[in-house]
Design a protein around this motif. Structure first.
Motif, PDB file in Angstrom:
ATOM      1  N   ASP A 260      56.173   7.681  -8.305  1.00 20.68           N
ATOM      2  CA  ASP A 260      56.832   6.368  -8.382  1.00 20.68           C
ATOM      3  C   ASP A 260      57.923   6.171  -7.336  1.00 20.68           C
ATOM      4  O   ASP A 260      58.619   5.162  -7.360  1.00 20.68           O
ATOM      5  N   GLY A 261      58.098   7.124  -6.428  1.00 17.93           N
ATOM      6  CA  GLY A 261      59.095   6.969  -5.381  1.00 17.93           C
ATOM      7  C   GLY A 261      60.427   7.618  -5.669  1.00 17.93           C
ATOM      8  O   GLY A 261      61.296   7.640  -4.798  1.00 17.93           O
ATOM      9  N   THR A 262      60.628   8.158  -6.866  1.00 21.95           N
ATOM     10  CA  THR A 262      61.895   8.812  -7.175  1.00 21.95           C
ATOM     11  C   THR A 262      62.144   9.977  -6.227  1.00 21.95           C
ATOM     12  O   THR A 262      63.220  10.120  -5.649  1.00 21.95           O
ATOM     13  N   ARG A 263      61.146  10.818  -6.055  1.00 20.36           N
ATOM     14  CA  ARG A 263      61.241  11.938  -5.111  1.00 20.36           C
ATOM     15  C   ARG A 263      60.032  11.987  -4.171  1.00 20.36           C
ATOM     16  O   ARG A 263      59.929  12.889  -3.349  1.00 20.36           O
ATOM     17  N   GLY A 264      59.149  11.039  -4.305  1.00 24.29           N
ATOM     18  CA  GLY A 264      57.960  10.976  -3.461  1.00 24.29           C
ATOM     19  C   GLY A 264      57.052   9.884  -3.998  1.00 24.29           C
ATOM     20  O   GLY A 264      57.185   9.447  -5.140  1.00 24.29           O
ATOM     21  N   ALA A 265      56.137   9.423  -3.165  1.00 26.67           N
ATOM     22  CA  ALA A 265      55.230   8.350  -3.582  1.00 26.67           C
ATOM     23  C   ALA A 265      53.917   8.489  -2.833  1.00 26.67           C
ATOM     24  O   ALA A 265      53.565   7.664  -1.997  1.00 26.67           O
ATOM     25  N   HIS A 266      53.206   9.553  -3.116  1.00 26.56           N
ATOM     26  CA  HIS A 266      51.966   9.807  -2.390  1.00 26.56           C
ATOM     27  C   HIS A 266      51.026  10.643  -3.240  1.00 26.56           C
ATOM     28  O   HIS A 266      51.442  11.574  -3.917  1.00 26.56           O
ATOM     29  N   VAL A 267      49.753  10.284  -3.209  1.00 31.39           N
ATOM     30  CA  VAL A 267      48.715  11.061  -3.872  1.00 31.39           C
ATOM     31  C   VAL A 267      47.589  11.285  -2.876  1.00 31.39           C
ATOM     32  O   VAL A 267      47.128  10.339  -2.234  1.00 31.39           O
ATOM     33  N   SER A 268      47.163  12.514  -2.730  1.00 26.25           N
ATOM     34  CA  SER A 268      46.047  12.845  -1.852  1.00 26.25           C
ATOM     35  C   SER A 268      44.912  13.386  -2.701  1.00 26.25           C
ATOM     36  O   SER A 268      45.075  14.395  -3.398  1.00 26.25           O
ATOM     37  N   ILE A 269      43.762  12.710  -2.675  1.00 26.77           N
ATOM     38  CA  ILE A 269      42.585  13.124  -3.442  1.00 26.77           C
ATOM     39  C   ILE A 269      41.498  13.489  -2.435  1.00 26.77           C
ATOM     40  O   ILE A 269      40.999  12.625  -1.719  1.00 26.77           O
ATOM     41  N   SER A 270      41.154  14.754  -2.362  1.00 26.09           N
ATOM     42  CA  SER A 270      40.210  15.214  -1.349  1.00 26.09           C
ATOM     43  C   SER A 270      38.898  15.652  -1.993  1.00 26.09           C
ATOM     44  O   SER A 270      38.843  15.964  -3.181  1.00 26.09           O
TER      45      SER A 270
ATOM     46  N   SER B 287      62.030  21.957  -5.664  1.00 25.58           N
ATOM     47  CA  SER B 287      63.345  21.504  -6.085  1.00 25.58           C
ATOM     48  C   SER B 287      63.326  21.220  -7.560  1.00 25.58           C
ATOM     49  O   SER B 287      62.286  21.026  -8.156  1.00 25.58           O
ATOM     50  N   GLU B 288      64.469  21.190  -8.156  1.00 25.01           N
ATOM     51  CA  GLU B 288      64.592  20.957  -9.581  1.00 25.01           C
ATOM     52  C   GLU B 288      64.810  19.476  -9.853  1.00 25.01           C
ATOM     53  O   GLU B 288      65.576  18.809  -9.154  1.00 25.01           O
ATOM     54  N   PRO B 289      64.169  18.906 -10.866  1.00 27.43           N
ATOM     55  CA  PRO B 289      64.356  17.499 -11.200  1.00 27.43           C
ATOM     56  C   PRO B 289      65.695  17.268 -11.882  1.00 27.43           C
ATOM     57  O   PRO B 289      66.415  18.201 -12.217  1.00 27.43           O
ATOM     58  N   HIS B 290      65.956  16.003 -12.107  1.00 28.95           N
ATOM     59  CA  HIS B 290      67.205  15.628 -12.757  1.00 28.95           C
ATOM     60  C   HIS B 290      67.188  16.139 -14.184  1.00 28.95           C
ATOM     61  O   HIS B 290      66.289  15.846 -14.954  1.00 28.95           O
TER      62      HIS B 290
END
Length: 306
Positions: A183-193, A6-9
Motif C-alpha cells: 500500500d505504499g507504507t514501506r513499498g508498493a510493488h508486486v512482482s509475479i513471475s 527492517s522492522e515494522p512499526h
C-alpha cells in the motif's frame, strides 16, 4: 513476502486469522528447543555440507521427511548471547546411497550384496535469525519442522501489522503478504513471475486483489479502494463478477481457511473499444452480451470489486 530487512512499526506480535498457539515446547523468541519437541524433530544439522548463517543442510531422521517450502528451525547456544534460533525454508531435498561408488551399485545394494544407507539431505535457506546473531547452525543440532507460532516467527508473519492472505503453503497452512509493502507504507510493488500460459500469473493477480478487498486488511480504506485492470488477452476478465462454475467444496474450504469469501467480485464496471467502423458505438466484444452494460471507451478495464 517476508520482512528480513527492517522492522515494522510496533514490535508487539499480532496474529491474524488463526490461532497463535506455539508448537509444543517451542518458544520462538526465547529460542528454546526442548525434549518436548521430539514429535516435531525431523533430523539434525548435517556436517557433510558447509553450514552458513544464510544456508544450512539437515540430515533427515529415518521415517522423517521434508518437502520443498517446509519451514525448519534449529538453535545453538552462543556464549554471552544465549540461544540463537535460525529458521528457514526448504529449497532442495536430495536422497542418495551412502556407501555406493558407482551408479550400478544400486542393484547390488538392492540385492543385499553391498552395504549402504539411504540418506536424505534437505537444503534450508535462512529466513530469520533470532536474536540477530548471524552464526552458522552447528552440525548435530536438532532441526524441527516449524508450526504454529514458530512458523509465524520464521516467516515474519508475527511482525506484520496487517496481513494479506496470499494462499496456502505446501504444508497446508496460510501464507501472508505484508500490506505495508503493497500500500505504499514501506513499498508498493508486486512482482509475479512464471512461464506464460502455465503459471496462472493473471489468476493470482486477481486472487490477490480479491484478498485485498475482502480480507479486512485495508480496514476503513476498503470503502474507497479501487483497482483498474487492462485486459490484453481476450475477454475472460469481462466475467469476474460471475460465479465460478468450477468452485467445489474443497476450494471453498481453502478460501474459508484464509478467512476469505468464495465469491466473485461484487462491484465491477466494464469498458471496451467500439466495433471498427460502427458509428453507433457498440462495444467490440463477443462473449459478454448480457448482464452489466459494457460501456464504450478506449480501453478495457475493471473498477472496484477486484
Amino acid at each position: 513476502m517476508t520482512d528480513t530487512d527492517s522492522e515494522p512499526h510496533g514490535a508487539d506480535s499480532t496474529v491474524f486469522g488463526r490461532s497463535s498457539t506455539p508448537a509444543t515446547g517451542w518458544q520462538p523468541f526465547a529460542g528454546h528447543l526442548t525434549s518436548g519437541d521430539a514429535e516435531g524433530e525431523v533430523g539434525k544439522v548435517a556436517g557433510t555440507e558447509d553450514s552458513t548463517p544464510l544456508k544450512f543442510h539437515v540430515a533427515l531422521s529415518p521415517g522423517a521427511y521434508l518437502q520443498l517450502d517446509d519451514v525448519v528451525s534449529t538453535s545453538r547456544e552462543i556464549p554471552g548471547r544465549g540461544t540463537v534460533v535460525t529458521s528457514g525454508v526448504v529449497t532442495e531435498v536430495v536422497a542418495r546411497h551412502e556407501g555406493a561408488a558407482f551408479g550400478s551399485d544400486v542393484f547390488l545394494i538392492a540385492d543385499g550384496i553391498l552395504p549402504a544407507t539411504v540418506q536424505e539431505i534437505a537444503e534450508i535457506t535462512t529466513t530469520r535469525v533470532d536474536p540477530e546473531c548471524y552464526v552458522p547452525p552447528r552440525p548435530g543440532e536438532v532441526a524441527i519442522r516449524a508450526a504454529g507460532a514458530a512458523r509465524d516467527a520464521a516467516l515474519y508473519f508475527d511482525r506484520m501489522d496487517a496481513r494479506v492472505p496470499a494462499g496456502i503453503g505446501r504444508d497446508g497452512e496460510p501464507i501472508y503478504l505484508n500490506l505495508e509493502f503493497l500500500d505504499g507504507t514501506r513499498g508498493a510493488h508486486v512482482s509475479i513471475s512464471g512461464i506464460s500460459g502455465v503459471a496462472t500469473k493473471t489468476s493470482f493477480a486477481l486472487f490477490l486483489l480479491h484478498s485485498l478487498f475482502t480480507s479486512g486488511a485495508l480496514g476503513a480504506r476498503a470503502v474507497n479502494a479501487k483497482a483498474l485492470i487492462f485486459s490484453v488477452k481476450g475477454e475472460d476478465l469481462l466475467f469476474v463478477d460471475q460465479p465460478n462454475t468450477r468452485l467445489d467444496g474443497e476450494l471453498s474450504a481453502a478460501y474459508a481457511q484464509l478467512g476469505l469469501p468464495a465469491q466473485p467480485f461484487a462491484s465491477a464496471g466494464f469498458y471496451a473499444p467500439p466495433l471498427p467502423g460502427d458509428t453507433t458505438g457498440r462495444p467490440h466484444v463477443a462473449g459478454r452480451t448480457s448482464g452489466k452494460a459494457v460501456k464504450l471507451t478506449g480501453l478495457v478495464g475493471l473498477s472496484r470489486g477486484l
